[in-house]
Structure formats: structure tokens, C-alpha cells
Design an enzyme around this catalytic site. Structure first.
Site, short mmCIF file in Angstrom:
data_model
loop_
_atom_site.label_atom_id
_atom_site.label_comp_id
_atom_site.label_asym_id
_atom_site.label_seq_id
_atom_site.Cartn_x
_atom_site.Cartn_y
_atom_site.Cartn_z
N ASN A 1 0.84 -1.19 0.00
CA ASN A 1 0.00 0.00 0.00
C ASN A 1 0.88 1.25 0.00
O ASN A 1 2.11 1.15 -0.05
CB ASN A 1 -0.97 0.00 1.19
CG ASN A 1 -0.24 -0.14 2.51
OD1 ASN A 1 0.54 0.73 2.89
ND2 ASN A 1 -0.49 -1.24 3.23
N PHE B 1 -5.28 3.09 14.62
CA PHE B 1 -5.42 4.11 13.58
C PHE B 1 -6.47 3.63 12.58
O PHE B 1 -6.57 2.42 12.31
CB PHE B 1 -4.09 4.33 12.86
CG PHE B 1 -3.25 5.44 13.43
CD1 PHE B 1 -3.00 6.60 12.71
CD2 PHE B 1 -2.72 5.32 14.70
CE1 PHE B 1 -2.23 7.62 13.24
CE2 PHE B 1 -1.95 6.33 15.25
CZ PHE B 1 -1.70 7.49 14.50
#
Length: 404
Positions: free
Chosen positions: A212, A325
Site C-alpha cells: 500500500n 489508527f
């Protein structure tokens, strides 16, 4: 020690204000982040533009000049500062602090900050020796304020004696030496903090992998700021092009499974865990030992779930304060709240990665800190280092309250 330190410089109205210009320059050269608050009288001696040019930050002079609607300026500055320095400090500003008077931007901010405060007086020799001034300084010393005594010499008023603002080089030396001791005496001193950062790579074959866009900058900023506060920091990072922060123990991993094993190995004895890494949710079910050759038509790769590290941490936590997160692209708060509850977190940091300047790879971020009591704190666009400092402040506040 001053490198990366947030220093709030208060300049009050005396002729020695011109020396504060050199002081600002020297602090900036040491790597400190300097923001300046001037009293109205100080602007009669030196222009705010001078300090703006030297510090490369806006200069604050008016309590009611709110530059950012999302923040209350004097509170934001008070929280931002690692250290507050008054130079020059006149008899007037010393008297205000000693008696809790807050009638301008500088005195109001001084009442709101919890950072160490250093005072470098500058005034006429007889003013410095006046009983009221002496008593005010004794009171402030009793409250923990640090004084950098003025030097002896020729004063602007024509007198010769004690009252000259100490030279900027000496002031920098004093706070550099002294603050290195003070800064270690924080809530985080000695606490074990585990932080994850960066992406993972999930291999397809020896030359290809899925990954990613995470750069690791947010996790590394958190690790750096925690280490500055005296914490014992372990940073588990996927593959990134970032230097290891000073005084941080770094463990390199590649895949989601590598990260799972590293995190679980170190989890038991941690006080705080912050999962800032962008871990792959899926990986190829089959990893080919040889390079997959291209062929006509479509290529189908079957994917399987990776282990949910955060869920495992939430299910097995005992004393740890666990922060996750959530990097989202739509319905960010809704998904963040669900993740907070589902993963049994103490707090979660939520951000919209589609927002300009807040996505992967940027040096800035804008997030919302949400704790399990439902309290939301919005952190507007700022550097990732600044965001990291604010996140750590919220964690400290939540843990000190004993509510979580």
C-alpha cells in the site's frame, strides 16, 4: 537536545528586545522550532516582521487575533510548547506572572502552559534590586520557574551594574544543558511504548508483492516524539525509506505475519501500544517459488485474510493502553467509531486519506483523536511531528485521568 524542541519565546517591552532577535536566530540554528509572542510595548522596539523572518513562524501579539478558527491561539501555543523562554523579561511581566495577571497574549499564554518556563530578566540596576521585583522573582522560583540571571555592565539607561540581558549564546547554552535534564522528567519517562509504522508486503512470487501507499512517516514521528519524552520506545516497521529516530529500538518486518509475530512477542510488557502501521488485510493464498510468467488472458490470484493484529491485541490486553489508527476514504467517523468498539481499543486516531495534505506519503496530517468515552479531539492540518506530539498529550491526559 534543542533539535526539534518547540520553544515559545516571549518578548516583553525593553530595549534588550533587540537581543531577542539574535536569540531567535541562534535557537533556530540549533534546530529548535521557535514561535514568538510579543507584548505591545515590545513592538515599539522591534517589528514583529523581524521575528517572523528569523523564526519562519507567525508572530503573536493580540489575544483576540485568532488566526485559525479551529483553535484558541493562546491555549494552542501553551500546549504546543516544550519550553517557554521569556527574554527579555521586564519587571512588569515578572510582576504579572507572580500575581496571576493575564491581560495580554503573553501573560494569558503563560498562565495556560504546563511547560518549563525560563526567565531572563533585563532592567535598570535599581529596578532589579527593588524589593517588589526581588519578592516576585523569589515567588516564581518557589513555583519552579528557572531564572537566567542578567549580566553586569553598561546599561542603556547609562547606569553600570547588574541588569543587562544575558548574551544570547549563554542563554542557549543554559537551556540546552538544563532542559536536557528537565525534559526527561515527564509522564512518559521510562514507560514502554510499542509503535508500529509503515506498510507490509505480501509476496506473490520472488519478484512481485502487494503493498500500500503508507510511508511510515506518522509512526516514525510518534516514535521520535515519545523517545524525546523519555519513553522506552520499540518501533516495529514495515519497509520504508526513513532513518531510525534517535534512542528508538527498531525492528524491521516485511509481511503482515512478520508484524504479527513481532508485535505479539513484545506486547506483554508494554505500557502503551500505538498501531499506526497500514497492515495488509489480505495476502495471496499461494506464494509461487518461481516467477509467474505472463500469458494470454486474465490472471487470477486467490487471496486469504491475514491475522487481525489489532483485534488480537484488544482481546488479550491486560494493563496496556491500546491506540489504533483508522485511515478511511468515506464515512470516516462512523467507521472509526465501529473499529474503536469492535477492537476493544482505548482510543483511535481517525483520518480521511483523501483530504489534501492528509494522505499517505505527505509530511502533514489532519486527524481526530477519539477515546472510548466518546470524547473527540480534532487536530487540524499540521506537520506529522506536531500531530504526534498532540496525540501523545491526549494519551497522557486519558491515562492520568484514570477514566480509561
Amino acid at each position: 537536545m534543542l533539535n526539534g524542541t518547540n520553544i515559545l519565546l516571549g518578548v516583553s517591552g525593553g530595549i534588550a528586545a533587540y537581543k531577542a532577535c539574535a536569540l531567535t536566530s541562534k535557537l533556530t540554528q540549533q534546530g529548535a522550532n521557535v514561535k514568538v509572542i510579543m507584548t505591545d510595548n515590545a513592538t515599539q522596539f522591534v517589528s514583529p516582521l523581524t521575528f517572523q523572518a528569523l523564526s519562519r513562524n507567525p508572530v503573536f501579539t493580540d489575544t483576540f487575533d485568532e488566526k485559525d478558527p479551529a483553535k484558541i491561539a493562546h491555549i494552542d501555543l501553551a500546549d504546543w510548547a516544550d519550553l517557554v523562554l521569556l527574554a527579555p523579561a521586564t519587571a512588569n511581566i515578572i510582576a504579572k506572572i507572580a500575581n496571576g495577571i493575564s491581560d495580554d497574549m503573553l501573560s494569558t499564554t503563560l498562565l495556560a502552559t504546563t511547560a518549563p518556563i525560563y526567565i531572563a530578566p533585563a532592567m535598570n540596576v535599581h529596578m532589579y534590586a527593588h524589593p517588589a521585583v526581588v519578592e516576585n522573582m523569589k515567588r516564581l522560583e518557589g513555583w519552579g520557574y528557572k531564572f537566567i540571571e542578567p549580566g553586569n555592565g553598561y546599561l542603556a539607561c547609562g547606569y553600570v551594574g547588574k541588569g543587562r540581558l544575558e548574551e544570547p549564546e549563554t542563554i542557549v547554552e543554559v537551556i540546552d544543558r538544563d532542559f536536557s535534564k528537565v525534559s526527561k522528567n515527564t509522564f512518559f519517562t521510562g514507560k514502554k511504548i510499542l509503535i508500529t509504522g509503515g506498510p507490509t508486503r505480501e509476496a506473490v512470487d520472488p519478484v512481485r508483492f502487494f503493498t500500500n501507499h503508507s510511508s511510515g512517516k506518522m509512526g516514525f514521528a510518534l516514535a521520535e516524539e515519545a523517545a524525546k519524552k523519555g519513553a522506552d520506545v520499540t518501533l516495529i516497521s514495515g519497509p520504508v525509506n526513513l532513518d531510525t529516530p534517535e534512542h528508538v529500538r527498531r525492528i524491521h518486518v516485511d509481511s503482515a505475519n512478520d508484524m504479527y509475530e513481532a508485535v505479539m512477542e513484545h506486547y506483554a510488557n508494554q505500557d502503551i501500544v500505538i498501531k499506526a502501521a497500514a497492515v495488509a488485510d489480505y495476502r495471496p493464498k499461494t506464494v509461487h517459488q518461481q516467477k509467474v510468467k505472463k500469458s494470454d488472458g486474465l490472471l487470477t490470484i486467490e487471496m486469504e485474510r491475514t491475522k487481525d493484529i489489532l483485534h488480537e491485541l484488544g482481546a488479550t490486553k491486560r494493563h496496556q493502553f491500546l491506540v489504533g489508527f483508522a485511515a478511511e476514504t468515506n464515512d470516516v467517523m462512523e467507521y472509526g467509531r465501529k473499529k474503536l468498539k469492535k477492537k476493544n481499543l482505548d482510543a483511535i486516531v481517525i483520518n480521511d486519506v483523501t483530504e489534501q495534505g492528509a494522505g499517505f506519503g505527505s509530511d502533514t496530517n489532519a486527524v481526530t483523536y477519539l477515546n472510548k468515552l466518546g470524547e473527540e479531539m480534532q487536530l487540524s492540518m499540521s506537520t506529522k511531528s506536531d500531530i504526534a506530539r498532540q496525540i501523545l498529550q491526549f494519551i497522557e491526559s486519558d491515562m492520568k485521568d484514570g477514566r480509561l
